[in-house]
Design an enzyme around this catalytic site. Sequence first.
Site, short mmCIF file in Angstrom:
data_model
loop_
_atom_site.label_atom_id
_atom_site.label_comp_id
_atom_site.label_asym_id
_atom_site.label_seq_id
_atom_site.Cartn_x
_atom_site.Cartn_y
_atom_site.Cartn_z
CB CYS A 97 -4.22 -3.41 -2.29
SG CYS A 97 -4.59 -2.24 -3.61
CB CYS A 118 0.30 2.06 -9.20
SG CYS A 118 0.72 1.53 -7.55
#
Length: 143
Positions: free
Chosen positions: A103, A34
């Site tokens: 995140c 990612c």
Amino acid sequence: MAYSEKVMDHFANPRNVGEMKDFSGVGEVGNPKCGDIMRMYIKVEGEVITDVSFMTFGCGAAIATSSMATELIKGKPISEALKLTNKAVMEALDGLPPVKVHCSVLAEQAIKAAVSDYYRRQGIDPAPIVGELPECEECACAL
């Protein structure tokens, strides 16, 4: 996708960024698939995180969450730093879009990975203190 002013500030002006040479522990988390990889360095004196820095390869939210996480643990005892949750990081940034929540999870995991490394360097098994560190399986930043 709208970001808060705090997210934009920490992205444009990240705090505590850079490689630390005299660290007590370092942790790297993320998923190259990612594109979000966080490396967090801690310096510990007397069980207090006296200095912390990070290097993050990823999107703006990954940089902002790394920056905020370092601000939230600097000067804190390890025991307190380990209680920092991804939710607390998001709240300190005035929120993140749902697709970027992972995140903040990486930021929490990076702290735990650095503390685990610190304890291993001290000859102490970190698992009973820090717990198990899951692998990143989210790839939402690629969206």
